[in-house]
Scaffold this active site. Structure first.
Site, short mmCIF file in Angstrom:
data_model
loop_
_atom_site.label_atom_id
_atom_site.label_comp_id
_atom_site.label_asym_id
_atom_site.label_seq_id
_atom_site.Cartn_x
_atom_site.Cartn_y
_atom_site.Cartn_z
N GLU A 126 -47.09 47.79 -97.67
CA GLU A 126 -47.83 48.94 -97.23
C GLU A 126 -47.26 50.37 -98.08
OE1 GLU A 126 -49.10 48.31 -92.54
OE2 GLU A 126 -47.15 49.29 -93.02
N CYS A 148 -45.72 57.76 -100.94
CA CYS A 148 -44.72 56.89 -100.20
C CYS A 148 -44.81 55.58 -100.51
CB CYS A 148 -44.65 57.28 -98.93
SG CYS A 148 -43.34 56.44 -98.02
N CYS A 180 -37.37 44.70 -94.40
CA CYS A 180 -36.13 45.45 -94.72
C CYS A 180 -35.04 44.86 -93.97
CB CYS A 180 -36.34 46.95 -93.83
SG CYS A 180 -35.17 47.87 -94.21
N CYS A 216 -32.52 49.33 -88.50
CA CYS A 216 -32.19 50.74 -87.78
C CYS A 216 -32.96 50.90 -86.75
CB CYS A 216 -32.64 51.96 -88.97
SG CYS A 216 -31.82 52.06 -90.23
N CYS A 261 -36.31 52.51 -86.06
CA CYS A 261 -37.44 52.41 -87.23
C CYS A 261 -38.35 51.11 -86.97
CB CYS A 261 -36.75 52.55 -88.38
SG CYS A 261 -37.94 52.14 -89.84
N CYS A 292 -43.77 58.50 -90.98
CA CYS A 292 -42.25 58.09 -91.10
C CYS A 292 -41.58 57.14 -90.13
CB CYS A 292 -41.32 59.40 -91.21
SG CYS A 292 -39.78 59.11 -91.88
#
Length: 402
Positions: free
Chosen positions: A115, A128, A135, A139, A142, A375
């Site tokens: 994305e 972005c 990933c 975190c 997230c 975010c």
């Protein structure tokens, strides 16, 4: 490779090689393989570069100053196709999110879905981009971090995200902006004026491809973005930070989110490997950091976790001596998360303490929440956007645009 299986079809050897997103060296190699004489090759690279990156052409036949026989040979073996847009969502605030499918990079690769997000403002348009599929960082706050790492993106796939955005936003010569979106209105401001490596993945775990993509994006004969308008965000991959400054010269953002190792170990597990003290030293040593080129520290506001006045004061003390801007990010809720966003009064009080200490401390306005583009919310819909779900999404997008 994660998630691969023996039923994945091999990529045929005759699959066209993509040049949209290629480096100068890769274009030169393509010409070498077509037996273009060495004395002619540099000129042809420059011509192809101009048409691909300055003009944004999608077909070799549109290139006007290159001999037709060479264009025909290029078209036989290569393509200027971009990654495929699987879905496009447009937020009420003009933010756009694209789900993109990358073609298989090699035999055994089933391709990848990632994305990227476009955020328009009056004086800039920020794209972005993602640097990995998934990933590794996990975190805890997230959403993107809940997706396992599949693989790194190639330079071509990173640059391809920018090409798609410029195509869709009418940012190449002769292009027209979309009728359903918002683009910057400032005189001379391009639709894509800024790029941030803040999408899926940890950019510094894919350093070589990110570095080479930045070189393509900043080349003055093509996309011609300023290095000062490119920001690379890291969760603290300390060993690569000096290389980023020295080899790329971009702006740096650091996902900080805590003022002590105990809490940051929980929020950003990478901290156990590279604790705050080492991270801050790397920031102090970052090549080019100055008052004109401040490091951005990102700090997500988590209710009752890291948002007290005492932590605001600790943050100020911790960053003393570093040319810094502190971005306070209201937490964006996502299904299954145990965190809540700090109350607005708490965020304002935190911001005031930081501001009074002499730091710019903007509170980032949440953008694209209604399309999960804010975010920390990026998570590939590879498994979810299938059959009926994808059809329903497409229907809702059509309804929203009527």
């Amino acid at each position: 490779m994660h998630g691969m299986n023996s039923s994945v079809p091999a990529v045929p050897e005759t699959a066209p090689l993509r040049l949209a997103g290629a480096t100068r060296a890769e274009i030169g190699q393509a010409l070498l393989e077509l037996d273009v004489p060495e004395r002619e090759r540099n000129m042809r690279v420059s011509q192809l570069w101009h048409w691909i990156y300055d003009r944004g052409v999608r077909e070799f036949s549109a290139m006007r100053n290159i001999a037709r026989p060479l264009l025909e040979r290029l078209a036989e073996r290569h393509t200027l196709a971009r990654p495929e847009i699987v879905a496009e969502q447009v937020s009420a605030d003009g933010t756009r999110k694209w789900l993109l499918r990358m073609p298989p990079a090699h035999a055994g690769d089933k391709g990848a879905e990632i994305e990227c997000v476009y955020i328009p403002e009056s004086d800039r348009g920020t794209l972005c981009v993602s640097s990995q599929v998934g990933c590794t960082l996990n975190c805890s706050f997230c959403h993107t971090g809940t997706m396992p790492l599949v693989r790194n993106l190639t330079t071509m796939e990173i640059v391809g995200q920018v090409l798609i955005a410029r195509d869709r936003l009418g940012d190449f010569p002769g292009g027209a902006p979309p009728s359903d979106g918002i683009v910057p209105s400032g005189e001379g401001v391009r639709a894509v004026s800024n790029v941030v490596f803040m999408g899926m993945g940890e950019p510094l775990y894919n350093f070589d491809a990110v570095r080479d993509a930045i070189a393509v994006l900043t080349d003055g004969d093509g996309l011609s973005l300023s290095r000062r308008r490119i920001t690379v965000s890291t969760s603290g991959v300390v060993p690569e930070m000096a290389r980023l400054g020295a080899e790329c010269g971009t702006m740096l953002a650091v996902s900080l989110h805590a003022t002590n190792n105990g809490l940051r170990d929980k929020l950003v597990p990478l901290n156990r490997k590279h604790p705050i003290e080492k991270l801050l030293k790397a920031c102090r040593d970052y090549p080019g950091a100055s008052n004109a080129r401040r490091i951005t520290f990102e700090y997500v506001m988590l209710k009752g976790v890291n948002d007290s006045p005492a932590e605001a004061k600790a943050l100020v003390r911790m960053l003393k001596g570093i040319p810094a801007k502190i971005n306070l990010i209201p937490f964006n809720p996502w299904p299954g998360s145990s965190f809540e966003c700090s109350d607005w009064e708490t965020i304002e009080r935190f911001s005031e303490i930081v501001f009074n200490a002499g730091y710019a401390s903007p509170v980032r306005t949440p953008r694209g929440r209604d399309i999960f583009a804010a975010c920390g919310q990026l998570k590939s819909q590879s498994e979810k956007l299938r059959a009926r779900a994808r059809m329903m999404l497409e229907e809702s997008l059509v309804a929203a645009q009527d």
